[in-house]
Design a protein around this motif. Structure first.
Motif, mmCIF file in Angstrom:
data_model
loop_
_atom_site.group_PDB
_atom_site.id
_atom_site.type_symbol
_atom_site.label_atom_id
_atom_site.label_comp_id
_atom_site.label_asym_id
_atom_site.label_seq_id
_atom_site.Cartn_x
_atom_site.Cartn_y
_atom_site.Cartn_z
ATOM 1 N N ALA A 171 6.176 39.885 41.416
ATOM 2 C CA ALA A 171 5.989 38.625 42.155
ATOM 3 C C ALA A 171 6.233 37.375 41.303
ATOM 4 O O ALA A 171 6.903 36.444 41.758
ATOM 5 C CB ALA A 171 4.602 38.584 42.796
ATOM 6 N N MET A 177 10.046 34.106 42.691
ATOM 7 C CA MET A 177 9.351 32.832 42.937
ATOM 8 C C MET A 177 10.285 31.775 43.518
ATOM 9 O O MET A 177 9.836 30.873 44.224
ATOM 10 C CB MET A 177 8.718 32.307 41.646
ATOM 11 N N ASP A 180 10.939 31.597 48.574
ATOM 12 C CA ASP A 180 9.631 31.619 49.245
ATOM 13 C C ASP A 180 9.492 32.761 50.241
ATOM 14 O O ASP A 180 8.432 33.393 50.341
ATOM 15 C CB ASP A 180 9.388 30.300 49.982
ATOM 16 N N LEU A 183 9.169 36.053 48.377
ATOM 17 C CA LEU A 183 7.874 36.094 47.694
ATOM 18 C C LEU A 183 6.748 36.401 48.676
ATOM 19 O O LEU A 183 5.923 37.287 48.445
ATOM 20 C CB LEU A 183 7.597 34.757 46.986
ATOM 21 N N GLN A 184 6.724 35.664 49.784
ATOM 22 C CA GLN A 184 5.617 35.894 50.722
ATOM 23 C C GLN A 184 5.674 37.298 51.319
ATOM 24 O O GLN A 184 4.642 37.966 51.469
ATOM 25 C CB GLN A 184 5.611 34.848 51.837
ATOM 26 N N THR A 185 6.869 37.760 51.629
ATOM 27 C CA THR A 185 6.999 39.110 52.175
ATOM 28 C C THR A 185 6.519 40.143 51.157
ATOM 29 O O THR A 185 5.813 41.096 51.503
ATOM 30 C CB THR A 185 8.464 39.386 52.579
ATOM 31 N N LEU A 187 4.325 39.681 48.847
ATOM 32 C CA LEU A 187 2.858 39.610 48.780
ATOM 33 C C LEU A 187 2.229 40.328 49.969
ATOM 34 O O LEU A 187 1.195 40.995 49.834
ATOM 35 C CB LEU A 187 2.395 38.149 48.737
ATOM 36 N N GLN A 188 2.873 40.210 51.129
ATOM 37 C CA GLN A 188 2.336 40.862 52.333
ATOM 38 C C GLN A 188 2.450 42.380 52.245
ATOM 39 O O GLN A 188 1.618 43.101 52.797
ATOM 40 C CB GLN A 188 3.056 40.326 53.580
ATOM 41 N N ILE A 189 3.478 42.859 51.554
ATOM 42 C CA ILE A 189 3.589 44.307 51.327
ATOM 43 C C ILE A 189 2.560 44.725 50.277
ATOM 44 O O ILE A 189 1.855 45.735 50.423
ATOM 45 C CB ILE A 189 5.021 44.687 50.867
ATOM 46 N N HIS A 190 2.466 43.930 49.223
ATOM 47 C CA HIS A 190 1.545 44.191 48.111
ATOM 48 C C HIS A 190 0.112 44.432 48.596
ATOM 49 O O HIS A 190 -0.528 45.420 48.222
ATOM 50 C CB HIS A 190 1.635 42.988 47.165
ATOM 51 N N SER A 191 -0.397 43.567 49.453
ATOM 52 C CA SER A 191 -1.788 43.738 49.884
ATOM 53 C C SER A 191 -1.931 44.890 50.879
ATOM 54 O O SER A 191 -2.997 45.520 50.952
ATOM 55 C CB SER A 191 -2.372 42.437 50.446
#
Lengths: 281, 239
Positions: A171, A177, A180, A183-185, A187-191
């Motif tokens: 990330a 970075m 955007d 990055l957001q996608t 993060l959404q997979i990460h969690s």
């Protein structure tokens, strides 16, 4: 070929596509000059312009595509495993767990498709791995990966905890970075991976027999929680109790809790080495 | 922190955001049309839409840029830490040994997050907030767990939505270390309420397997219901 249908199809897999394109109206305005009778030959050009704006931003996408293909390698390894577990449908797996694993399988399939779409949109080629290359026995070290319930949960935990660390490591990469949407996608997979990991960990904790009662949904120090020794690299480095020079062991917070409160990233080479246990050359 | 009364800044931030119907609609969209949220939050939003700004409340400025995002996270971690502290101090009846262990762990993680942010933000840190948990029945397992689920899903959604607003890679890496732990909490709490909801669709996970992500202003709007001070969002990054 109807470009508006294509956008509509993309919207199904990427509900926010119009947000990335400024607005639905602007997309249509952008394409509107061509009219609905857009010549077939011109479509790729016009479409490319739209997607460069949405997913590409500036400069070469090579670095970003490379990272996304790395993530896709991990997702293919996971999703193929869960698909095999679901298809095997072993009577050793309780019905509720089958439903939980099927849910994870669906989510992982979504991750695969999301990454493939993003890579294609960026002008790259999604990597493909022949199913025959996957070896969930890790070269014979893990017997019955598809029929032993405890093993299925253990492998699931290993894959998900690895996935969490892999995304976390990528990330902050400048290429990620700078984009955007990617990055957001990510993060959404990460969690989502972290939710999956917690599920497998708690299932192992709560197993009547063959489980590990001390296993928690979160990672304590670098404990492998009864997983095979080959999984130790998945947890090495998780024992940190200092973050950005701040000692987290304070105000009655134990070292265990301090390590659990922060998950740690893993570099790409280490993740690839872990994945290579399950992918034949 | 001294009490700051600045009607102009309020006008640019909270009044505008609270009175903008699109704002609330997109908040609902991002959170899965309320599926992920308890009635608690939604009731609070309804109230908020019509509320006048109460100038008697302390106005908390989050700062600008990355500092604003870190203070935003600090505010959420303060709420969570205070919530779980109260959960453990006033255990609901019938809390099992395993539940006590899980909720104590989560309390400690949230305290660790809170104190971490306080330390790294140093003189830029916002004040200690006064939580308003008047809508929570701490004696009731369902009320406690539903609130916990709301906080954890909101936390995940908040970090996921705020990540792209951070400009410093170190800050993003730190947020990444925390958000996955919040997701682990969310999954555990969800399973304590109902099995196989840890990553259920359509919420918190969408049809493409993606978790929640909510822009900071919408998260603050929801969190405001649990905070007695007024969070001033004037300079919170939105692009």
């Amino acid at each position: 070929m109807n470009i508006f249908n294509i956008l509509s199809e993309i919207e199904k897999v990427d509900p926010e596509v119009y947000n990335r394109l400024d607005s639905r109206r602007k997309v249509f305005k952008h394409l509107g000059g061509f009219g609905k009778k857009l010549a077939a030959a011109a479509i790729p050009v016009a479409f490319g312009a739209v997607f460069n704006k949405a997913y590409g931003q500036t400069g070469s996408n090579a670095a970003l595509i490379d990272i996304l293909n790395f993530a896709l390698t991990a997702e293919l390894t996971d999703s193929n495993y869960y698909k095999m577990v679901v298809d095997t449908n072993s009577s050793n797996v309780p019905a509720t767990a089958k439903a939980g694993i099927a849910l994870i399988a669906s989510n992982e399939m979504g991750h695969v498709q999301t990454l493939q779409s993003a890579i294609t949109a960026l002008g790259g080629t999604p990597i493909a791995i022949a199913p025959t290359r996957f070896d969930y026995t890790a070269g014979g070290r893990i017997p019955d990966p598809l029929t032993n319930y405890a093993t299925i949960l253990a492998l699931g935990q290993a894959f998900e905890d690895t996935g969490v660390r892999a995304y976390k490591g990528q990330a902050p990469n400048p290429a990620v970075m700078a984009n955007d949407m990617v990055l957001q996608t990510a993060l959404q997979i990460h969690s989502a991976e972290a939710r999956h990991a917690a599920y497998f960990r708690r299932m192992r904790r709560d197993m009547a027999t063959g489980g590990v009662a001390t296993n928690k949904p979160w990672i304590t120090l670098n404990n492998i929680g009864g997983l095979p020794a080959i999984t130790q690299p998945i947890y090495d480095g998780e024992q940190l109790t200092t973050q950005a020079t701040v000692n987290i062991v304070m105000n009655n917070i134990s070292a265990d809790a301090a390590s659990e409160a922060f998950d740690e990233p893993l570099n790409r080479a280490t993740v690839e080495a872990i994945l290579s246990l399950f992918i034949r050359p | 922190m001294s009490k700051i009364i600045n009607p102009h800044e309020n006008d640019a931030g909270l009044i505008k955001s609270a009175s903008n119907p699109i704002h609330r609609r997109s908040f609902m969209k991002y959170t899965g049309a309320g599926v992920a949220l308890s009635a608690l939050f939604l009731a609070g939003c309804d109230d908020n839409d019509d509320d006048e700004i109460d100038y008697s409340k302390t106005n908390v400025m989050l700062g600008t840029g990355d500092t604003a995002i870190l203070n935003f996270a600090y505010a959420l971690e303060q709420l969570e830490a205070a919530f779980y502290t109260q959960v453990i101090d006033n255990k609901f009846s019938g809390m099992t040994a395993l539940e006590t262990s899980v909720l104590t762990d989560i309390r400690d993680h949230e305290i660790a997050h809170r104190d971490f942010f306080k330390t790294v933000l140093s003189t830029n840190a916002i004040q200690m907030l006064t939580p308003d948990f008047s809508t929570i029945n701490f004696g009731d397992r369902t009320s406690v767990l539903q609130t916990a689920q709301t906080f954890e899903d909101l936390g995940v959604s908040a970090y996921n939505g705020a990540g792209k607003h951070l400009t410093d890679a170190t800050n993003l890496a730190l947020a990444g270390k925390i958000v996955s732990v919040e997701a682990r909490h969310a999954a555990e709490i969800r399973e304590m309420i109902q099995v196989n909801t840890f990553a259920s669709r359509p919420s918190p996970i969408n049809a493409m397997g993606l978790d929640l992500a909510t822009p900071p202003l919408q998260v603050l709007n929801a969190a405001q219901n649990f905070i007695k001070e007024r969070i001033n969002t004037t300079n919170v990054p939105t692009t």
